[in-house]
Design an enzyme around this catalytic site. Structure first.
Site, PDB file in Angstrom:
ATOM      1  NE  ARG A 131      -4.346  -1.240   0.271  1.00  0.00           N
ATOM      2  CZ  ARG A 131      -4.559  -2.296  -0.519  1.00  0.00           C
ATOM      3  NH1 ARG A 131      -3.650  -2.641  -1.408  1.00  0.00           N
ATOM      4  NH2 ARG A 131      -5.680  -2.981  -0.440  1.00  0.00           N
ATOM      5  CG  HIS A 189      -3.059  -0.997  -6.847  1.00  0.00           C
ATOM      6  ND1 HIS A 189      -3.514  -0.430  -5.680  1.00  0.00           N
ATOM      7  CD2 HIS A 189      -3.009  -2.327  -6.608  1.00  0.00           C
ATOM      8  CE1 HIS A 189      -3.742  -1.378  -4.796  1.00  0.00           C
ATOM      9  NE2 HIS A 189      -3.444  -2.551  -5.342  1.00  0.00           N
ATOM     10  CD  GLU A 205      -3.056   2.847  -5.378  1.00  0.00           C
ATOM     11  OE1 GLU A 205      -4.078   2.175  -5.587  1.00  0.00           O
ATOM     12  OE2 GLU A 205      -1.999   2.359  -4.975  1.00  0.00           O
TER      13      GLU A 205
HETATM   14  C1  8YV Z   1      -6.542  -5.234  -5.989  1.00  0.00           C
HETATM   15  C2  8YV Z   1      -5.327  -5.122  -3.724  1.00  0.00           C
HETATM   16  O1  8YV Z   1      -5.924  -4.523  -7.018  1.00  0.00           O
HETATM   17  O2  8YV Z   1      -5.661  -7.256  -2.844  1.00  0.00           O
HETATM   18  C3  8YV Z   1      -5.519  -6.065  -2.614  1.00  0.00           C
HETATM   19  O3  8YV Z   1      -5.530  -5.620  -1.465  1.00  0.00           O
HETATM   20  O4  8YV Z   1      -5.028  -3.998  -3.534  1.00  0.00           O
HETATM   21  C4  8YV Z   1      -5.432  -5.613  -5.119  1.00  0.00           C
HETATM   22  O5  8YV Z   1      -5.307  -6.970  -5.233  1.00  0.00           O
HETATM   23  C5  8YV Z   1      -7.756  -4.522  -5.597  1.00  0.00           C
HETATM   24  O6  8YV Z   1      -8.371  -4.902  -4.447  1.00  0.00           O
HETATM   25  C6  8YV Z   1      -8.747  -4.658  -6.742  1.00  0.00           C
HETATM   26  O7  8YV Z   1      -9.284  -3.519  -7.038  1.00  0.00           O
END
Ligand code: 8YV
Length: 313
Positions: free
Chosen positions: A232, A279, A261
């Protein structure tokens, strides 16, 4: 039975399709008046589906007293108000493990992109410099170097097994040592940074990790060190990182994640010692399919009166 659900943002297409076929789904992000939408479903909405970035706030859940489950498309649940969910006994499920391989793969890709300057070298060929100026300047080797992993969860473990294939020595920093990890534990993140050539960030964003990679950690990483973040953006002090890259007090960085983001500080765009990604570490067809299935399975478990498959709260 079809349930009334609130969907916070668009999902992997086939998951969203399945969800909308099975349930009465209300799209929050498309609502002209989100408040009116919440009021219109307040007496019947029993579940929320969201992704790791959007999560769901206590304000939204507060308007939906019948919600008993939040199913998150992602492993990170930092955008979900977990304390609030706990206080209302709302179950929260996420999608761990199924994405670890892809996220680890992208971390390796970013490390190689950084030290081997893959993106710049591509530009060198496209722009005709190879022919005009000759060989590309020498890069820095990754194989055999020292790797530090901040966060030895499922993603950290998948990454460690890949880095071992590069003959790297591996140490890690975690809330506590992991009995199932053969690697060297270093309790202090600054200490770890001072001992490695590549610092990989794979930790979950929690009160204890947000802002953990600050100026002191970057100073400790030093001018030959690379920072790779696939966790993150909030774990890293972005101003300090921009400063370190601008003044070459670290060698480079590979970033898949950012503080706010999809807005990325413009200062990064003119720097040649950073590889930037939108991301997308979990963004393969295979993994998104598996994540989507888990989102649906967690919901089905809740509505069948069973325990969620991957319950966080
Ligand atoms: C995804 C993520 O891009 O798993 C996570 O926490 O940040 C990513 O795998 C996101 O959740 C999908 O929009």
């Amino acid at each position: 039975m079809a349930e009334t659900l609130l969907l916070m943002g668009p999902l992997f297409a086939s998951t969203q399709e399945a969800l909308e076929q099975q349930h009465d789904v209300h799209r929050y992000w498309e609502a002209d008046e989100p408040k009116a939408l919440l009021e219109s479903i307040t007496d019947r909405c029993t579940g929320v589906v969201t992704d790791g970035g959007r999560g769901v706030s206590a304000d939204v859940l507060d308007k939906l007293p019948k919600v008993g489950v939040v199913s998150v498309f992602g492993v990170g649940v930092d955008a979900v108000d977990l304390d609030y969910c706990q206080s209302r006994s709302i179950r929260v499920g996420n999608t761990p493990d199924v994405l670890s391989d892809d996220v680890a793969d992208l971390a390796v890709a970013l490390a190689l992109a950084s030290c081997r300057r893959v993106v710049q070298a591509d530009g060198y060929v496209r722009d005709g410099h190879w022919e005009a100026k000759g060989a590309f300047p020498l890069a820095v080797r990754m194989s055999g170097k020292r790797a530090g992993i901040f966060g030895m969860g499922s993603i950290g473990k998948a990454l460690a097994s890949r880095l071992a294939g590069f003959n790297m020595s591996i140490a890690y920093c975690n809330r506590s040592p992991r009995a199932d990890s053969p690697h060297r534990f270093v309790a202090d993140l600054t200490q770890l940074a001072s001992e490695v050539d590549f610092l990989f960030v794979t930790a979950a964003a929690t009160a204890g990790t947000i802002g953990a990679v600050g100026r002191d950690v970057l100073v400790a990483l030093g001018q030959d060190g690379y920072l790779i973040n696939v966790a993150r953006g909030t774990l890293v002090d972005e101003h300090a990182l921009l400063d370190a890259l601008t003044h070459n007090t670290i060698a480079g960085a590979g970033l898949d994640v950012f503080e706010k983001e999809p807005s990325v500080p413009e200062g990064f765009f003119s720097l040649h010692n950073v590889a930037l990604q939108p991301h997308q570490a979990s963004g393969t067809h295979e993994t998104r399919q598996a994540m989507g299935q888990l989102v649906l399975d967690n919901l089905a478990a809740y509505y069948d009166g069973r325990e969620l498959l991957t319950r966080v709260v």
